[in-house]
Enzyme design. Structure first.
Site: not given
Ligand code: GRF
Length: 366
Positions: A279, A260, A180-182, A277
């Site tokens: 990536h 995922m 969940g860092s994004n 999304n």
């Molecule tokens: C990120 O590297 C994103 O590019 C990929 O999954 C990862 C998600 O990381 N699709 P987070 O859960 O947001 O930390």
């Protein structure tokens, strides 16, 4: 009354019986729906998500006058029905006279009755409650959407004031399976005002995902769905549940943040150009898993991240934005991944804001 948008009780009962024979459910709700606003739209989407078709019982014009006084309705029943039928969530509209829709409930025998607001099953009108019990209808009380009501709209109109903040915010649903860092970066951008958005829903295929914990800590709706029996794949029931929950949340944009699993119809069809999304590579290079390791192994000197629209392929949708980073000679998969992730956290919220603005300029929300 003559209107192509108004169904007869007999027609709706036939619809209910067809659904019943197929093991499906008809949802019933009722109301005036004089001046449709986002609160209605979200409420109706939530009601629709409780079953497989939704019928709205609309108060007749006489009935509205009796309930709300001589200045209402603003729009005649045929028009109100036509507007409602224009909504994706509404499958049929019937009109009823009098103050109660008891007769319509008895005639239709809905599987589910949905009502908005401050009712409890025990505080429903006694007559209607008895009709629902006799029909065997399950009763669901749905939350009203705060800040959106016909009364508020009419008050603003007569005062000559406008409202800008609530409608300027785009409603996001965020789907993630992991860390969940994004999502954290998106929350931070909302907090600092650089992303005019509100989070309508956080959803995961993994009940233990940190993204759900973060959402709960922030007081946001957080839901784990069952992905089904096959590893790495969402089965049809899961795809439908996701679609229903997204619709019910009123989300305008669906943000995949480390989700995922691949989405298919009906989700893709329900949100065209509205699923994003991120990536960890400069697509089309290195789609799929562990893109940072793929980049290192290939010997390229630059990689990065891409925000793209989601289609049925694996990381194949149209790119919206990219950010490049150099690969250093001593990079390990972990060090490279960390730098890509930092670039993602900067790129994603900014791109969401840009895409939201582009959609708003182009067309109304779904
Ligand atoms: C990120 O590297 C994103 O590019 C990929 O999954 C990862 C998600 O990381 N699709 P987070 O859960 O947001 O930390």
């Amino acid at each position: 009354m003559d209107s192509a948008s108004i169904a007869s009780l007999t027609e709706v009962r036939a619809l209910r019986d067809r659904l019943d024979a197929a093991g499906k459910k008809l949802v019933f709700t009722n109301g005036v729906f004089d001046l449709l606003h986002a609160g209605h739209v979200r409420y109706l989407a939530q009601a629709r998500a409780l079953g497989d078709a939704l019928v709205v019982a609309l108060n007749s014009d006489d009935s509205v006058r009796a309930l709300k006084g001589p200045t209402r309705p603003l729009n005649p029943a045929a028009d109100r029905a036509e507007v409602l039928r224009g909504l994706r969530s509404v499958d049929a509209v019937v009109v009823f006279d009098g103050e109660r829709c008891t007769e319509a409930i008895a005639a239709i025998r809905p599987h589910v009755y949905a009502k908005g607001g401050d009712y409890t099953p025990d505080s429903l009108n006694r007559e209607e409650k008895a009709a629902l019990d006799a029909a065997g209808s399950a009763i669901h009380i749905l939350e009203l959407v705060p800040g959106r009501s016909t009364t508020d709209t009419l008050r603003r109109m007569s005062a000559g004031t406008s409202v800008s903040a609530p409608t300027a915010k785009i409603r996001l649903a965020v789907l993630g399976s992991g860390h969940g860092s994004n999502f954290e970066a998106i929350l931070a951008a909302i907090t600092d005002g650089s992303l005019a958005a509100e989070i309508a829903l956080v959803l995961s295929d993994n009940p233990n995902a940190r993204i759900l914990q973060l959402a709960r800590e922030a007081g946001l709706p957080a839901v784990a769905i069952d992905p089904g029996p096959v590893p790495n794949r969402l089965d049809d029931a899961a795809q439908k549940e996701i679609c229903d929950r997204l619709r019910a949340s009123g989300a305008e944009l669906v943000i995949l943040a480390g989700f995922m699993k691949r989405l298919r119809d009906p989700v893709l069809a329900a949100f065209p150009d509205r699923i994003l999304n991120i990536h960890p590579s400069l697509l089309p290079a290195f789609p799929g898993r562990e893109a940072w390791s793929q980049a290192l192994a290939s010997g390229v000197t630059e990689t990065g991240c891409t925000v793209h629209l989601v289609d049925a392929g694996l990381d194949t949708g149209r790119p919206l934005a990219q950010s490049g980073i150099p690969i250093h000679p001593h990079d390990t998969p972990e060090s490279l991944r960390a730098r890509i992730n930092a670039a993602e956290r900067a790129l994603y919220p900014k791109t969401i804001a840009q895409h939201a603005a582009a959609l708003r300029a182009r067309a109304p929300s779904p």
